[in-house]
Write a protein that holds these residues in place. Structure first.
Motif, PDB file in Angstrom:
ATOM      1  N   ALA A   9       0.835  -1.208   0.000  1.00  0.00           N
ATOM      2  CA  ALA A   9       0.000   0.000   0.000  1.00  0.00           C
ATOM      3  C   ALA A   9       0.867   1.256   0.000  1.00  0.00           C
ATOM      4  O   ALA A   9       0.540   2.257  -0.662  1.00  0.00           O
ATOM      5  N   TYR A  10       1.985   1.199   0.734  1.00  0.00           N
ATOM      6  CA  TYR A  10       2.894   2.342   0.798  1.00  0.00           C
ATOM      7  C   TYR A  10       3.496   2.628  -0.585  1.00  0.00           C
ATOM      8  O   TYR A  10       3.573   3.789  -1.023  1.00  0.00           O
ATOM      9  N   SER A  11       3.900   1.574  -1.274  1.00  0.00           N
ATOM     10  CA  SER A  11       4.448   1.746  -2.625  1.00  0.00           C
ATOM     11  C   SER A  11       3.401   2.340  -3.567  1.00  0.00           C
ATOM     12  O   SER A  11       3.709   3.215  -4.381  1.00  0.00           O
ATOM     13  N   ALA A  12       2.156   1.856  -3.431  1.00  0.00           N
ATOM     14  CA  ALA A  12       1.068   2.395  -4.259  1.00  0.00           C
ATOM     15  C   ALA A  12       0.834   3.868  -3.939  1.00  0.00           C
ATOM     16  O   ALA A  12       0.625   4.687  -4.853  1.00  0.00           O
ATOM     17  N   ALA A  13       0.880   4.214  -2.650  1.00  0.00           N
ATOM     18  CA  ALA A  13       0.674   5.608  -2.246  1.00  0.00           C
ATOM     19  C   ALA A  13       1.755   6.508  -2.811  1.00  0.00           C
ATOM     20  O   ALA A  13       1.482   7.634  -3.251  1.00  0.00           O
ATOM     21  N   GLN A  14       2.993   6.014  -2.828  1.00  0.00           N
ATOM     22  CA  GLN A  14       4.084   6.801  -3.417  1.00  0.00           C
ATOM     23  C   GLN A  14       3.847   7.047  -4.900  1.00  0.00           C
ATOM     24  O   GLN A  14       4.065   8.155  -5.397  1.00  0.00           O
ATOM     25  N   ARG A  15       3.392   6.012  -5.603  1.00  0.00           N
ATOM     26  CA  ARG A  15       3.121   6.172  -7.039  1.00  0.00           C
ATOM     27  C   ARG A  15       2.000   7.186  -7.263  1.00  0.00           C
ATOM     28  O   ARG A  15       2.096   8.041  -8.150  1.00  0.00           O
ATOM     29  N   PHE A  16       0.937   7.085  -6.472  1.00  0.00           N
ATOM     30  CA  PHE A  16      -0.157   8.051  -6.589  1.00  0.00           C
ATOM     31  C   PHE A  16       0.343   9.468  -6.298  1.00  0.00           C
ATOM     32  O   PHE A  16      -0.012  10.419  -7.003  1.00  0.00           O
ATOM     33  N   SER A  17       1.154   9.588  -5.258  1.00  0.00           N
ATOM     34  CA  SER A  17       1.660  10.908  -4.863  1.00  0.00           C
ATOM     35  C   SER A  17       2.502  11.527  -5.968  1.00  0.00           C
ATOM     36  O   SER A  17       2.354  12.702  -6.288  1.00  0.00           O
ATOM     37  N   HIS A  18       3.391  10.742  -6.558  1.00  0.00           N
ATOM     38  CA  HIS A  18       4.255  11.265  -7.626  1.00  0.00           C
ATOM     39  C   HIS A  18       3.435  11.705  -8.833  1.00  0.00           C
ATOM     40  O   HIS A  18       3.842  12.598  -9.569  1.00  0.00           O
ATOM     41  N   ALA A  19       2.277  11.098  -9.007  1.00  0.00           N
ATOM     42  CA  ALA A  19       1.400  11.473 -10.128  1.00  0.00           C
ATOM     43  C   ALA A  19       0.473  12.626  -9.763  1.00  0.00           C
ATOM     44  O   ALA A  19      -0.336  13.057 -10.586  1.00  0.00           O
ATOM     45  N   GLY A  20       0.585  13.123  -8.514  1.00  0.00           N
ATOM     46  CA  GLY A  20      -0.275  14.222  -8.092  1.00  0.00           C
ATOM     47  C   GLY A  20      -1.654  13.792  -7.644  1.00  0.00           C
ATOM     48  O   GLY A  20      -2.522  14.629  -7.404  1.00  0.00           O
ATOM     49  N   LYS A  21      -1.878  12.471  -7.502  1.00  0.00           N
ATOM     50  CA  LYS A  21      -3.183  11.956  -7.071  1.00  0.00           C
ATOM     51  C   LYS A  21      -3.142  11.773  -5.553  1.00  0.00           C
ATOM     52  O   LYS A  21      -3.039  10.668  -5.027  1.00  0.00           O
ATOM     53  N   LEU A  22      -3.222  12.898  -4.847  1.00  0.00           N
ATOM     54  CA  LEU A  22      -2.985  12.882  -3.411  1.00  0.00           C
ATOM     55  C   LEU A  22      -4.091  12.179  -2.635  1.00  0.00           C
ATOM     56  O   LEU A  22      -3.823  11.443  -1.679  1.00  0.00           O
ATOM     57  N   GLU A  24      -6.008   9.770  -3.660  1.00  0.00           N
ATOM     58  CA  GLU A  24      -5.874   8.329  -3.868  1.00  0.00           C
ATOM     59  C   GLU A  24      -4.729   7.767  -3.022  1.00  0.00           C
ATOM     60  O   GLU A  24      -4.827   6.664  -2.477  1.00  0.00           O
ATOM     61  N   ALA A  25      -3.643   8.539  -2.916  1.00  0.00           N
ATOM     62  CA  ALA A  25      -2.510   8.102  -2.099  1.00  0.00           C
ATOM     63  C   ALA A  25      -2.924   7.967  -0.640  1.00  0.00           C
ATOM     64  O   ALA A  25      -2.602   6.978   0.030  1.00  0.00           O
ATOM     65  N   ILE A  26      -3.650   8.953  -0.133  1.00  0.00           N
ATOM     66  CA  ILE A  26      -4.112   8.919   1.264  1.00  0.00           C
ATOM     67  C   ILE A  26      -5.054   7.734   1.476  1.00  0.00           C
ATOM     68  O   ILE A  26      -4.935   6.995   2.463  1.00  0.00           O
ATOM     69  N   ALA A  27      -5.970   7.543   0.537  1.00  0.00           N
ATOM     70  CA  ALA A  27      -6.965   6.469   0.664  1.00  0.00           C
ATOM     71  C   ALA A  27      -6.307   5.094   0.682  1.00  0.00           C
ATOM     72  O   ALA A  27      -6.768   4.182   1.376  1.00  0.00           O
ATOM     73  N   SER A  28      -5.216   4.921  -0.058  1.00  0.00           N
ATOM     74  CA  SER A  28      -4.559   3.609  -0.113  1.00  0.00           C
ATOM     75  C   SER A  28      -3.909   3.246   1.220  1.00  0.00           C
ATOM     76  O   SER A  28      -3.717   2.065   1.527  1.00  0.00           O
ATOM     77  N   LEU A  29      -3.586   4.270   2.045  1.00  0.00           N
ATOM     78  CA  LEU A  29      -2.954   4.020   3.336  1.00  0.00           C
ATOM     79  C   LEU A  29      -3.948   3.951   4.493  1.00  0.00           C
ATOM     80  O   LEU A  29      -3.657   3.347   5.534  1.00  0.00           O
ATOM     81  N   LEU A  54       0.894  14.163   3.117  1.00  0.00           N
ATOM     82  CA  LEU A  54      -0.079  14.337   2.034  1.00  0.00           C
ATOM     83  C   LEU A  54      -1.318  15.086   2.520  1.00  0.00           C
ATOM     84  O   LEU A  54      -1.864  15.932   1.806  1.00  0.00           O
ATOM     85  N   GLN A  55      -1.749  14.787   3.743  1.00  0.00           N
ATOM     86  CA  GLN A  55      -2.908  15.490   4.289  1.00  0.00           C
ATOM     87  C   GLN A  55      -2.609  16.967   4.494  1.00  0.00           C
ATOM     88  O   GLN A  55      -3.485  17.818   4.287  1.00  0.00           O
ATOM     89  N   LEU A  56      -1.389  17.286   4.881  1.00  0.00           N
ATOM     90  CA  LEU A  56      -0.999  18.687   4.992  1.00  0.00           C
ATOM     91  C   LEU A  56      -1.083  19.378   3.633  1.00  0.00           C
ATOM     92  O   LEU A  56      -1.561  20.508   3.523  1.00  0.00           O
TER      93      LEU A  56
END
Length: 462
Positions: A9-22, A24-29, A54-56
């Motif tokens: 989930a952490y790896s997925a969140a990093q990928r979402f974050s790098h794509a600007g999908k914040l 989705e990144a938060i939701a995956s964690l 990410l929440q900040l």
């Protein structure tokens, strides 16, 4: 097994974050961060830090404070230091400045159980959050000396030192540390990207736009390798800044549209930048609208102070412009930014019936100008001198100052204003031929600026 699932989930969140999908990144964690915590291993620690960060960025903190408090109850000293520093950012965001300062002090206290280089690194991070760039610079250099060449944090500290030097107005030092950070084998793609962006900013201050654009292109190449979304956003904004200072307002506006489309979370920054573009074009209603949109999109208004003050000045509301600048001075920590704001403030003090205070501030600014000041810093001080001379109806002194401004001017977008105001001073002296020449030069500038139109209006009226 659960830890492996969290790692996924952490790896997925990093990928979402790098794509600007914040979101989705938060939701995956989220499923893995629910309270209570039985233990705090590195995987959970990293996931919690990423989630809160990410929440900040999304300005939606949710359960962040409760989760950080629970984690701190289980943390080792090394873990606790990171959590206290992150918690201080949460408190700062909520406007709880005293609580934030307390958390930073707790981080320093806890770090006493760690080795000396790490303790100094914690000090650097604390001063960085506080905006004390002098302390960042000195402590980072001390930490590097103590840690030694093989210490894994050297590249990170070189990066902090470069930014601290820049914010102190020591641009030659900044360039030297940038070079070291970029060449260091441990430097990350994010650090290299940020350092090249900083190098571009240094070049822009001297009017070297070809170099600035080359550095931004190199930074873009590094960003593609592994920079996160926030680094990519700041890089795009830096490119927009270069376009704006070149007077290419339309190109800058198109770039902002691309940025907002790719990263919707950038709306507040994009709207603040659009306000700057509109102000440069003399579109005051649009400037006001973009500022309003930026305020609605974010609780943070740090990027809007200059435009808000200049908008009030354009409308002739000098007391409001002065109020905005004086309020911002209480928040600005970087010496170079403080100096620029103080220069803008001097003519407003005079217009608001405070000539003695304006003269005293101008004197202090003259004395403080460093021999190593950039062309931009010199230009800002000379423009202040020129405006102050005109307010005193010293047209000879004013035109002399504007001519010096033109010799130093690093930003093409300012040339129409410089030439127009030079022409105004000549007109006041009755030198109509010189005034016409200056206004013609202003009107012929190949940039988008309200001052091109104003110069043409003066020519038509003369």
């Amino acid at each position: 097994m659960e830890s492996d699932t969290l790692k996924t989930a952490y790896s997925a969140a990093q990928r979402f974050s790098h794509a600007g999908k914040l979101e989705e990144a938060i939701a995956s964690l989220e499923p893995f961060l629910a309270l209570p915590y039985a233990a705090l291993d590195d995987t959970l620690q990293n996931a919690l830090i990423l989630s809160v960060t990410l929440q900040l960025q999304c300005e939606q903190l949710g359960e962040s404070e409760k989760r950080l408090e629970a984690a701190l109850g289980l943390a080792s000293p090394a873990q606790a230091v990171e959590l206290h520093l992150l918690r201080s950012q949460v408190f700062d965001f909520r406007g709880h400045n005293r609580k934030a300062a307390t958390e930073r002090e707790k981080a320093v206290t806890v770090s006493e159980a760690l080795d000396e280089p790490t303790r100094l690194l914690i000090g650097v991070l604390k001063y960085q959050q506080e905006g004390d760039f002098e302390a960042v610079y000195k402590t980072a250099i001390e930490a590097m000396a103590v840690g030694g060449k093989s210490w894994p944090q050297i590249a990170r500290l070189q990066y902090f030192t470069a930014f601290a030097a820049y914010n102190r107005g020591r641009y030659d030092d900044a360039r030297q540390w940038i070079r070291k950070a970029i060449l260091h084998p441990q430097s990350t793609a994010i650090q290299k990207t940020e350092c090249l962006r900083l190098r571009a900013l240094c070049a822009g201050l001297e009017g070297n736009y070809a170099e600035a654009l080359d550095q931004l292109q190199s930074a873009t190449n590094f960003a593609r390798i592994g920079a996160d979304w926030n680094t990519a956003v700041e890089l795009t904004l830096a490119l927009g800044e270069s376009l704006l200072l070149l007077g290419r307002c339309t190109d800058a506006r198109e770039l902002m549209a691309e940025l907002e489309q790719r990263f919707p979370r950038t709306q507040a920054k994009v709207e603040a930048f659009r306000a700057r573009i509109a102000l440069e074009r003399g579109e005051l209603a649009a400037t006001d609208e973009h500022l309003t949109n930026a305020r609605h999109a974010s609780r943070k208004h740090d990027d809007n102070t200059y435009v808000s003050a200049m908008l009030a000045q354009e409308r002739g509301d000098y007391p409001e412009a002065l109020r905005i600048l004086e309020s911002s001075l209480r928040q600005i920590k970087a010496p170079a930014s403080r100096e620029q704001t103080r220069c803008l403030r001097v003519p407003l003090l005079w217009r608001c019936g405070k000539p003695e205070k304006a003269e005293e501030e101008a004197r202090l600014l003259r004395e403080q100008l460093s021999e190593s000041a950039s062309r931009q810093q010199q230009r800002t001080l000379l423009a202040m001198e020129a405006q102050l001379a005109y307010l005193k109806e010293d047209w000879v002194g004013g035109t002399a100052a504007w001519k010096q401004v033109l010799r130093l001017e690093p930003h093409p977008v300012n040339l129409p204003e410089d030439w127009t105001l030079l022409g105004d001073g000549y007109a006041k002296q009755g030198e109509s031929a010189a005034a016409m020449f200056a206004w013609q030069r202003a009107a012929a500038q190949p940039v988008e600026s309200i001052w091109v139109r104003r110069a043409k209006e003066r020519l038509e009226a003369s």
